[in-house]
Design a protein around this motif. Structure first.
Motif, PDB file in Angstrom:
ATOM      1  N   GLY A  57      25.390  67.087  77.093  1.00 13.71           N
ATOM      2  CA  GLY A  57      24.907  66.635  75.794  1.00 13.71           C
ATOM      3  C   GLY A  57      25.924  65.954  74.912  1.00 13.71           C
ATOM      4  O   GLY A  57      25.746  65.916  73.690  1.00 13.71           O
ATOM      5  N   ALA A  58      26.992  65.399  75.510  1.00 10.71           N
ATOM      6  CA  ALA A  58      28.045  64.707  74.737  1.00 10.71           C
ATOM      7  C   ALA A  58      28.622  65.612  73.651  1.00 10.71           C
ATOM      8  O   ALA A  58      29.023  65.150  72.578  1.00 10.71           O
ATOM      9  N   ASP A  59      28.694  66.892  73.953  1.00 15.23           N
ATOM     10  CA  ASP A  59      29.140  67.878  72.975  1.00 15.23           C
ATOM     11  C   ASP A  59      30.539  67.557  72.445  1.00 15.23           C
ATOM     12  O   ASP A  59      31.482  67.358  73.215  1.00 15.23           O
ATOM     13  N   GLY A  60      30.658  67.481  71.123  1.00 13.29           N
ATOM     14  CA  GLY A  60      31.940  67.258  70.467  1.00 13.29           C
ATOM     15  C   GLY A  60      32.425  65.826  70.478  1.00 13.29           C
ATOM     16  O   GLY A  60      33.565  65.557  70.062  1.00 13.29           O
ATOM     17  N   LEU A  61      31.578  64.882  70.907  1.00 11.96           N
ATOM     18  CA  LEU A  61      32.043  63.504  71.086  1.00 11.96           C
ATOM     19  C   LEU A  61      31.569  62.525  70.014  1.00 11.96           C
ATOM     20  O   LEU A  61      31.939  61.346  70.060  1.00 11.96           O
ATOM     21  N   LEU A  62      30.778  62.978  69.058  1.00 11.89           N
ATOM     22  CA  LEU A  62      30.285  62.041  68.055  1.00 11.89           C
ATOM     23  C   LEU A  62      31.444  61.373  67.311  1.00 11.89           C
ATOM     24  O   LEU A  62      31.431  60.143  67.119  1.00 11.89           O
ATOM     25  N   GLY A  63      32.425  62.146  66.883  1.00 14.76           N
ATOM     26  CA  GLY A  63      33.555  61.588  66.142  1.00 14.76           C
ATOM     27  C   GLY A  63      34.291  60.502  66.916  1.00 14.76           C
ATOM     28  O   GLY A  63      34.520  59.403  66.391  1.00 14.76           O
ATOM     29  N   PRO A  64      34.678  60.754  68.174  1.00 12.10           N
ATOM     30  CA  PRO A  64      35.333  59.709  68.953  1.00 12.10           C
ATOM     31  C   PRO A  64      34.469  58.463  69.144  1.00 12.10           C
ATOM     32  O   PRO A  64      34.987  57.342  69.142  1.00 12.10           O
ATOM     33  N   PHE A  65      33.165  58.624  69.303  1.00 12.58           N
ATOM     34  CA  PHE A  65      32.294  57.445  69.438  1.00 12.58           C
ATOM     35  C   PHE A  65      32.238  56.663  68.132  1.00 12.58           C
ATOM     36  O   PHE A  65      32.257  55.422  68.130  1.00 12.58           O
ATOM     37  N   VAL A  66      32.154  57.352  67.007  1.00 12.01           N
ATOM     38  CA  VAL A  66      32.153  56.670  65.717  1.00 12.01           C
ATOM     39  C   VAL A  66      33.464  55.906  65.512  1.00 12.01           C
ATOM     40  O   VAL A  66      33.461  54.742  65.099  1.00 12.01           O
ATOM     41  N   ASP A  67      34.594  56.536  65.820  1.00 11.41           N
ATOM     42  CA  ASP A  67      35.896  55.869  65.660  1.00 11.41           C
ATOM     43  C   ASP A  67      35.982  54.616  66.519  1.00 11.41           C
ATOM     44  O   ASP A  67      36.464  53.567  66.069  1.00 11.41           O
ATOM     45  N   ALA A  68      35.507  54.716  67.767  1.00  4.84           N
ATOM     46  CA  ALA A  68      35.565  53.567  68.671  1.00  4.84           C
ATOM     47  C   ALA A  68      34.645  52.452  68.200  1.00  4.84           C
ATOM     48  O   ALA A  68      34.984  51.259  68.285  1.00  4.84           O
ATOM     49  N   ALA A  69      33.465  52.810  67.690  1.00  6.98           N
ATOM     50  CA  ALA A  69      32.538  51.799  67.177  1.00  6.98           C
ATOM     51  C   ALA A  69      33.135  51.082  65.976  1.00  6.98           C
ATOM     52  O   ALA A  69      33.048  49.842  65.869  1.00  6.98           O
ATOM     53  N   ARG A  70      33.749  51.823  65.091  1.00  6.35           N
ATOM     54  CA  ARG A  70      34.365  51.200  63.914  1.00  6.35           C
ATOM     55  C   ARG A  70      35.516  50.284  64.316  1.00  6.35           C
ATOM     56  O   ARG A  70      35.725  49.230  63.712  1.00  6.35           O
ATOM     57  N   ASP A  71      36.242  50.663  65.349  1.00  3.74           N
ATOM     58  CA  ASP A  71      37.334  49.817  65.818  1.00  3.74           C
ATOM     59  C   ASP A  71      36.798  48.503  66.395  1.00  3.74           C
ATOM     60  O   ASP A  71      37.383  47.435  66.173  1.00  3.74           O
ATOM     61  N   LEU A  72      35.705  48.559  67.119  1.00  2.06           N
ATOM     62  CA  LEU A  72      35.097  47.331  67.632  1.00  2.06           C
ATOM     63  C   LEU A  72      34.669  46.416  66.486  1.00  2.06           C
ATOM     64  O   LEU A  72      34.870  45.198  66.546  1.00  2.06           O
ATOM     65  N   VAL A  73      34.092  46.992  65.439  1.00  2.97           N
ATOM     66  CA  VAL A  73      33.686  46.184  64.293  1.00  2.97           C
ATOM     67  C   VAL A  73      34.902  45.564  63.623  1.00  2.97           C
ATOM     68  O   VAL A  73      34.887  44.382  63.238  1.00  2.97           O
ATOM     69  N   ARG A  74      35.981  46.337  63.498  1.00  2.00           N
ATOM     70  CA  ARG A  74      37.212  45.785  62.904  1.00  2.00           C
ATOM     71  C   ARG A  74      37.743  44.610  63.704  1.00  2.00           C
ATOM     72  O   ARG A  74      38.412  43.726  63.166  1.00  2.00           O
ATOM     73  N   HIS A  75      37.464  44.601  65.000  1.00  2.00           N
ATOM     74  CA  HIS A  75      37.949  43.539  65.868  1.00  2.00           C
ATOM     75  C   HIS A  75      36.892  42.465  66.134  1.00  2.00           C
ATOM     76  O   HIS A  75      36.962  41.745  67.122  1.00  2.00           O
ATOM     77  N   GLY A  76      35.940  42.365  65.241  1.00  2.00           N
ATOM     78  CA  GLY A  76      35.070  41.194  65.251  1.00  2.00           C
ATOM     79  C   GLY A  76      33.694  41.368  65.840  1.00  2.00           C
ATOM     80  O   GLY A  76      32.934  40.398  65.910  1.00  2.00           O
ATOM     81  N   CYS A  77      33.310  42.559  66.276  1.00  2.32           N
ATOM     82  CA  CYS A  77      31.983  42.735  66.862  1.00  2.32           C
ATOM     83  C   CYS A  77      30.905  42.793  65.779  1.00  2.32           C
ATOM     84  O   CYS A  77      31.079  43.426  64.739  1.00  2.32           O
ATOM     85  N   ASP A  78      29.801  42.136  66.051  1.00  3.57           N
ATOM     86  CA  ASP A  78      28.670  42.097  65.129  1.00  3.57           C
ATOM     87  C   ASP A  78      27.524  42.995  65.586  1.00  3.57           C
ATOM     88  O   ASP A  78      26.485  43.060  64.928  1.00  3.57           O
ATOM     89  N   GLY A  79      27.682  43.658  66.715  1.00  2.00           N
ATOM     90  CA  GLY A  79      26.687  44.592  67.231  1.00  2.00           C
ATOM     91  C   GLY A  79      27.350  45.518  68.228  1.00  2.00           C
ATOM     92  O   GLY A  79      28.291  45.134  68.922  1.00  2.00           O
ATOM     93  N   ILE A  80      26.855  46.744  68.308  1.00  9.52           N
ATOM     94  CA  ILE A  80      27.454  47.773  69.158  1.00  9.52           C
ATOM     95  C   ILE A  80      26.404  48.319  70.111  1.00  9.52           C
ATOM     96  O   ILE A  80      25.266  48.603  69.726  1.00  9.52           O
ATOM     97  N   THR A  81      26.793  48.496  71.362  1.00 11.44           N
ATOM     98  CA  THR A  81      25.964  49.184  72.336  1.00 11.44           C
ATOM     99  C   THR A  81      26.840  50.137  73.144  1.00 11.44           C
ATOM    100  O   THR A  81      28.029  50.265  72.860  1.00 11.44           O
ATOM    101  N   THR A  82      26.248  50.800  74.122  1.00  9.36           N
ATOM    102  CA  THR A  82      27.006  51.759  74.919  1.00  9.36           C
ATOM    103  C   THR A  82      26.678  51.564  76.397  1.00  9.36           C
ATOM    104  O   THR A  82      25.770  50.812  76.741  1.00  9.36           O
TER     105      THR A  82
END
Length: 241
Positions: A57-82
């Protein structure tokens, strides 16, 4: 003519959050950059193993996913997927955490596919792990609770090699597992199309289509559709922003 800036990187607008894995990725897999006819940006999420995300269930991983998504946005991404359908669990939180559209899971296609089909027909779902795909995953993606589901669990290769993160993969055996599970799914006469939950299933979509005669919807197709809105093609065939 004046151009507007504000991004670090241009021309790679789609960001993909990646599980931490070492199994082979073949063309067609979201984790193989040659899969896409346009550039993408990847971020590896530390600790997000296939086993932890799919079986636990991706236990404990929400924070790391949020951090990685924000980093992608900082580097120019206009949409996020997984690259994992089970991350539908994080759809609401990830969408709230970044200021760009988010499409976490292939499961999100089921409701739309149902609208495409004739009366009496519906989408069936093929998953890598039927035993751990829960109602919570389905609800988060808007999947009707009575959706027919089949799984590659119990096959010779696919589920084991991916979820145990093995360093070798037999594509022929993996394809056979996917085709067999899809044929089982289609024993339900109401199944008029197939949605592949797992992004690693995409290389076998053509074989599934040929064996079942049903349209097959993949995460790569979903991501490509998503990208077409982020960066519409220009007249000369190039991509925009």
């Amino acid at each position: 003519m004046r151009l507007s800036g504000g991004k670090s990187i241009y021309g790679a607008t789609l960001g993909i959050l990646m599980l931490e894995a070492r199994f082979p990725r073949i063309v067609g897999d979201m984790g193989h950059a040659d899969t896409f006819p346009f550039p993408v940006q990847y971020r590896l999420v530390d600790g997000a193993s296939p086993d932890r995300v799919v079986r636990h269930g991706a236990d404990g991983l929400l924070g790391p996913f949020v951090d990685a998504a924000r980093d992608l946005v900082r580097h120019g991404c206009d949409g996020i997927t997984t690259n994992c359908g089970f991350l539908s669990l994080f759809q609401t939180e990830l969408a709230a955490a970044v200021n760009v559209p988010v499409a976490t899971s292939s499961l999100m296609q089921v409701a739309t596919v149902n609208r495409l089909l004739p009366a009496g027909k519906r989408a069936g779902l093929l998953t890598i792990s039927g035993s751990t795909l829960t109602d919570a995953h389905l609800v988060a993606a808007g999947v009707p609770p009575d959706t027919p589901i089949a799984t590659t669990e119990g096959g010779a290769e696919f589920t084991r090699a991916i979820l145990d993160d093995e360093e070798t993969l037999d594509p022929a055996l993996a394809e056979a597992d996917n085709v067999s599970a899809a044929l089982m799914l289609c024993t339900d006469d109401s199944v008029g199309a197939i949605v592949l939950e797992c992004t690693n299933m995409t290389p076998y979509a053509a074989a599934i289509r040929a064996a079942t005669g049903r349209p097959v919807f993949t995460m790569v197709g979903f991501a490509s559709w998503f990208h077409s809105a982020l960066s519409p093609r220009l007249d000369g065939g190039r991509y925009g922003l």
